[in-house]
Enzyme design. Structure first.
Site, mmCIF file in Angstrom:
data_model
loop_
_atom_site.group_PDB
_atom_site.id
_atom_site.type_symbol
_atom_site.label_atom_id
_atom_site.label_comp_id
_atom_site.label_asym_id
_atom_site.label_seq_id
_atom_site.Cartn_x
_atom_site.Cartn_y
_atom_site.Cartn_z
ATOM 1 N N ASP A 1 -47.908 41.014 -0.049
ATOM 2 C CA ASP A 1 -49.283 41.050 -0.547
ATOM 3 C C ASP A 1 -49.877 42.411 -0.197
ATOM 4 O OD1 ASP A 1 -49.063 38.349 -1.123
ATOM 5 O OD2 ASP A 1 -50.508 37.700 0.405
ATOM 6 N N HIS B 1 -54.970 42.094 -3.301
ATOM 7 C CA HIS B 1 -54.802 40.691 -3.723
ATOM 8 C C HIS B 1 -56.054 39.861 -3.404
ATOM 9 C CE1 HIS B 1 -52.993 36.825 -4.460
ATOM 10 N NE2 HIS B 1 -52.776 36.532 -3.201
ATOM 11 N N HIS C 1 -55.417 35.752 5.387
ATOM 12 C CA HIS C 1 -55.127 36.985 4.648
ATOM 13 C C HIS C 1 -56.130 38.085 5.070
ATOM 14 C CE1 HIS C 1 -52.779 34.406 1.882
ATOM 15 N NE2 HIS C 1 -52.221 35.504 1.428
ATOM 16 N N TRP D 1 -46.621 29.538 -7.753
ATOM 17 C CA TRP D 1 -47.914 29.009 -7.286
ATOM 18 C C TRP D 1 -48.522 28.139 -8.385
ATOM 19 C CZ3 TRP D 1 -49.897 29.996 -2.449
ATOM 20 C CH2 TRP D 1 -51.211 29.552 -2.232
HETATM 21 N N1 LIG Z 1 -52.227 33.797 -1.736
HETATM 22 C C1 LIG Z 1 -51.006 33.472 -2.431
HETATM 23 C C2 LIG Z 1 -51.163 33.404 -3.922
HETATM 24 C C3 LIG Z 1 -52.406 32.819 -4.442
HETATM 25 O O1 LIG Z 1 -53.337 32.507 -3.742
HETATM 26 C C4 LIG Z 1 -52.433 32.596 -5.894
HETATM 27 C C5 LIG Z 1 -51.407 33.107 -6.679
HETATM 28 C C6 LIG Z 1 -51.430 32.923 -8.037
HETATM 29 C C7 LIG Z 1 -52.438 32.225 -8.640
HETATM 30 C C8 LIG Z 1 -53.466 31.716 -7.863
HETATM 31 C C9 LIG Z 1 -53.466 31.914 -6.488
HETATM 32 N N2 LIG Z 1 -54.494 31.444 -5.715
HETATM 33 C C10 LIG Z 1 -55.549 30.759 -6.298
HETATM 34 O O2 LIG Z 1 -56.452 30.331 -5.648
HETATM 35 C C11 LIG Z 1 -50.026 34.552 -2.166
HETATM 36 O O3 LIG Z 1 -50.363 35.463 -1.455
HETATM 37 O O4 LIG Z 1 -48.930 34.534 -2.688
HETATM 38 ZN ZN LIG Z 2 -50.493 35.778 0.429
HETATM 39 ZN ZN LIG Z 3 -48.614 36.601 -2.082
#
Ligand SMILES: N[C@@H](CC(=O)c1ccccc1NC=O)C(=O)O
Ligand SMILES: [Zn+2]
Ligand SMILES: [Zn+2]
Length: 207
Positions: free
Chosen positions: A52, A56, A157, A16
């Site tokens: 997830d 998270h 989510h 990411w």
């Molecule tokens: N939602 C994504 C990950 C995510 O949003 C994210 C992961 C690592 C660092 C920052 C992230 N989002 C920042 O807004 C996921 O579930 O993998």
């Molecule tokens: Zn996610």
């Molecule tokens: Zn994720």
């Protein structure tokens, strides 16, 4: 025969934007220790194929250890919905999803896995309500997220979690046709985890 539908974890795997790069290194070599190589991992919990936990995106949400492992083992259906930006309720209603508790959606929208895609398809909110109404408990995608990449509020989510649907992301479904399968995609027993990499496997069912 079990088929691996996980992303391989090597030091080039895309992460990411801004997230911790994945790293595996031999921290202590056999020569140094006199007996064994010992590896060291550095990674985000959202690396590659992963689940997830609600923590998270919700400080009060369940952590990985609190999730029922039975969600991540059992019958699953793979559907193929390429070339869409929005996955709508009407489309899901047309598929035969009776008695489906684990639904894996192959979008083919993440073609170049060396980078994160800028735009990805998402479920419309009514589609999430529909999936919850028919009893889906786990949804999986061949995508890095169930929300738009730039989203900070992560509406899908939240809506999935409040609808009782758990999230599996980053599957590799390129060669997987529509059908009924057995799925194994177990998270690590991370007591504080907001997510966990999984080894995701599918086995075709004979129906
Ligand atoms: N939602 C994504 C990950 C995510 O949003 C994210 C992961 C690592 C660092 C920052 C992230 N989002 C920042 O807004 C996921 O579930 O993998
Ligand atoms: Zn996610
Ligand atoms: Zn994720």
């Amino acid at each position: 025969m079990w088929i691996d539908v996980s992303q391989r974890l090597d030091n080039n795997i895309a992460v990411w934007p801004g997230d911790t790069p994945f790293s595996y290194e031999v921290d202590v070599s056999k020569e140094e220790s006199g007996s064994v190589n010992i590896g060291k991992l550095t990674l985000s919990t959202h690396t590659g194929t992963h689940i997830d936990a609600p923590f998270h995106f919700d400080n009060e949400g369940k952590k990985v250890i609190d999730l029922d492992i039975n969600l991540y083992i059992g019958s699953a259906v793979v559907v193929h919905l390429p070339n869409r930006q929005l996955i709508q309720k009407e489309e899901l209603e047309k598929l035969n999803l009776d008695n489906v508790t684990r639904l894996l959606i192959r979008t083919d929208a993440w073609q170049n896995r060396t980078v994160y895609p800028e735009e990805i398809p998402t479920l419309e909110s009514e589609a999430i309500e529909y999936l919850a109404s028919i009893g889906v408990l786990l949804i999986g995608f061949d995508l890095p997220s169930v929300d738009h990449m730039e989203s900070k509020t992560l509406p899908n989510h939240h809506k999935l979690a409040s609808s009782g649907i758990h999230i599996l992301e980053g599957l590799v479904l390129d060669d997987i046709p529509y059908g009924h399968y057995q799925l194994i995609a177990l998270p690590l027993p991370l007591v504080e985890g907001d997510g966990s990499p999984v080894r995701a496997l599918l086995k075709k069912e004979k129906k």
